[in-house]
Design a protein around this motif. Structure first.
Motif, PDB file in Angstrom:
ATOM      1  N   GLY A 191      44.537  40.769  37.568  1.00 18.51           N
ATOM      2  CA  GLY A 191      44.333  41.734  38.645  1.00 18.51           C
ATOM      3  C   GLY A 191      42.961  41.626  39.280  1.00 18.51           C
ATOM      4  N   LEU A 192      42.212  40.587  38.925  1.00 18.21           N
ATOM      5  CA  LEU A 192      40.861  40.393  39.450  1.00 18.21           C
ATOM      6  C   LEU A 192      40.848  39.203  40.402  1.00 18.21           C
ATOM      7  N   LYS A 193      40.502  39.446  41.661  1.00 17.51           N
ATOM      8  CA  LYS A 193      40.584  38.368  42.648  1.00 17.51           C
ATOM      9  C   LYS A 193      39.651  37.205  42.329  1.00 17.51           C
ATOM     10  N   TRP A 194      38.568  37.448  41.602  1.00 10.04           N
ATOM     11  CA  TRP A 194      37.618  36.376  41.270  1.00 10.04           C
ATOM     12  C   TRP A 194      38.196  35.419  40.220  1.00 10.04           C
ATOM     13  N   LEU A 195      39.226  35.867  39.514  1.00  9.12           N
ATOM     14  CA  LEU A 195      39.859  35.029  38.478  1.00  9.12           C
ATOM     15  C   LEU A 195      41.245  34.534  38.904  1.00  9.12           C
ATOM     16  N   ALA A 196      41.684  34.909  40.093  1.00  7.67           N
ATOM     17  CA  ALA A 196      43.065  34.653  40.524  1.00  7.67           C
ATOM     18  C   ALA A 196      43.489  33.190  40.439  1.00  7.67           C
ATOM     19  N   ASP A 197      42.576  32.246  40.644  1.00  8.67           N
ATOM     20  CA  ASP A 197      42.962  30.832  40.648  1.00  8.67           C
ATOM     21  C   ASP A 197      42.869  30.171  39.267  1.00  8.67           C
ATOM     22  N   LYS A 198      42.472  30.932  38.246  1.00 14.17           N
ATOM     23  CA  LYS A 198      42.357  30.379  36.885  1.00 14.17           C
ATOM     24  C   LYS A 198      43.740  30.293  36.238  1.00 14.17           C
ATOM     25  N   ARG A 199      43.871  29.396  35.272  1.00 16.35           N
ATOM     26  CA  ARG A 199      45.170  29.207  34.617  1.00 16.35           C
ATOM     27  C   ARG A 199      45.195  29.633  33.159  1.00 16.35           C
ATOM     28  N   ASP A 200      44.063  29.602  32.472  1.00 17.99           N
ATOM     29  CA  ASP A 200      44.006  29.883  31.038  1.00 17.99           C
ATOM     30  C   ASP A 200      43.199  31.155  30.826  1.00 17.99           C
ATOM     31  N   CYS A 201      43.894  32.282  30.704  1.00 17.24           N
ATOM     32  CA  CYS A 201      43.218  33.573  30.639  1.00 17.24           C
ATOM     33  C   CYS A 201      43.793  34.455  29.532  1.00 17.24           C
ATOM     34  N   LEU A 202      43.061  35.496  29.217  1.00 18.32           N
ATOM     35  CA  LEU A 202      43.507  36.561  28.325  1.00 18.32           C
ATOM     36  C   LEU A 202      43.337  37.865  29.095  1.00 18.32           C
ATOM     37  N   THR A 203      44.369  38.688  29.103  1.00 20.40           N
ATOM     38  CA  THR A 203      44.339  39.934  29.854  1.00 20.40           C
ATOM     39  C   THR A 203      44.559  41.102  28.907  1.00 20.40           C
ATOM     40  N   VAL A 204      43.698  42.120  29.011  1.00 18.67           N
ATOM     41  CA  VAL A 204      43.880  43.359  28.260  1.00 18.67           C
ATOM     42  C   VAL A 204      44.757  44.291  29.092  1.00 18.67           C
ATOM     43  N   ALA A 205      44.380  44.480  30.338  1.00 19.49           N
ATOM     44  CA  ALA A 205      45.123  45.314  31.293  1.00 19.49           C
ATOM     45  C   ALA A 205      44.691  44.874  32.676  1.00 19.49           C
ATOM     46  N   SER A 206      45.414  45.325  33.684  1.00 18.82           N
ATOM     47  CA  SER A 206      45.019  44.980  35.045  1.00 18.82           C
ATOM     48  C   SER A 206      43.591  45.479  35.282  1.00 18.82           C
ATOM     49  N   GLY A 207      42.720  44.588  35.662  1.00 17.39           N
ATOM     50  CA  GLY A 207      41.314  44.930  35.877  1.00 17.39           C
ATOM     51  C   GLY A 207      40.411  44.510  34.722  1.00 17.39           C
ATOM     52  N   GLU A 208      41.011  44.083  33.614  1.00  9.50           N
ATOM     53  CA  GLU A 208      40.200  43.569  32.505  1.00  9.50           C
ATOM     54  C   GLU A 208      40.848  42.292  31.982  1.00  9.50           C
ATOM     55  N   GLY A 209      40.188  41.191  32.285  1.00  6.05           N
ATOM     56  CA  GLY A 209      40.674  39.897  31.843  1.00  6.05           C
ATOM     57  C   GLY A 209      39.538  38.913  31.710  1.00  6.05           C
ATOM     58  N   TYR A 210      39.795  37.878  30.962  1.00  5.62           N
ATOM     59  CA  TYR A 210      38.787  36.857  30.675  1.00  5.62           C
ATOM     60  C   TYR A 210      39.471  35.501  30.768  1.00  5.62           C
ATOM     61  N   CYS A 211      38.791  34.514  31.368  1.00  2.00           N
ATOM     62  CA  CYS A 211      39.364  33.183  31.542  1.00  2.00           C
ATOM     63  C   CYS A 211      38.419  32.113  31.019  1.00  2.00           C
ATOM     64  N   ARG A 212      38.994  30.974  30.720  1.00  2.00           N
ATOM     65  CA  ARG A 212      38.165  29.822  30.325  1.00  2.00           C
ATOM     66  C   ARG A 212      37.496  29.283  31.573  1.00  2.00           C
ATOM     67  N   ASP A 213      36.280  28.789  31.396  1.00  2.00           N
ATOM     68  CA  ASP A 213      35.555  28.193  32.539  1.00  2.00           C
ATOM     69  C   ASP A 213      36.171  26.898  32.958  1.00  2.00           C
TER      70      ASP A 213
END
Length: 157
Positions: free
Chosen positions: A135-157
């Motif tokens: 749900g974060l536009k700055w991470l939208a193009d990433k493919r390998d992520c972990l999401t807790v809820a919409s608005g909280e997610g983390y991706c690999r660089d």
């Protein structure tokens, strides 16, 4: 010459008899085919299903092996991050800056769905996802992520 004519006549007559026999054999065969088409045929058999083997757990299906896919640093937005470390049996250690003002360390348990952990009295789940699911536009193009809820997610660089 007369004998030649008689011989030729006999040959033609015999050939005609053979043709009649072949015609009658062909007619009999054709009749048998037509009669068999009118007869009820047995129902076609369905293929016998083969036994599906029960999958056996492999080394990659163990919780420890599953935990290794989560290990390392994951980056969020605006300075947020997640570090997954110390796999021991089903457990991992989570170090996270989860909003601008809060960070902490939490014990997590690897499950088939992701990493389950408790934060602030609430049980949460870090689910594997892509950037769009965060749900974060700055991470939208990433493919390998972990999401807790919409608005909280983390991706690999």
């Amino acid at each position: 010459m007369r004998w030649a004519m008689i011989g030729l006549g006999l040959s033609v007559a015999l050939a005609g008899c053979g043709a009649n026999e072949r015609r009658s054999e062909g007619a009999a065969t054709q009749a048998a085919i037509e009669n068999s088409a009118e007869a009820d045929l047995p129902a076609p058999r369905s293929p016998t299903p083969s036994a599906t083997p029960t999958p056996t757990p492999s080394a990659t299906a163990t919780p420890l092996a599953s935990a290794t896919r989560y290990l390392g640093r994951w980056t969020g937005v605006e300075g947020m991050y997640l570090v997954v470390s110390d796999p021991a049996q089903d457990d991992v250690q989570l170090e996270m800056q989860y909003d601008l003002d809060n960070k902490g360390s939490f014990a997590g348990t690897v499950t088939p769905e992701g990493i389950r952990f408790e934060r602030g009295g609430e049980t949460l789940l870090l689910r594997p996802s892509d950037g769009a699911a965060t749900g974060l536009k700055w991470l939208a193009d990433k493919r390998d992520c972990l999401t807790v809820a919409s608005g909280e997610g983390y991706c690999r660089d």
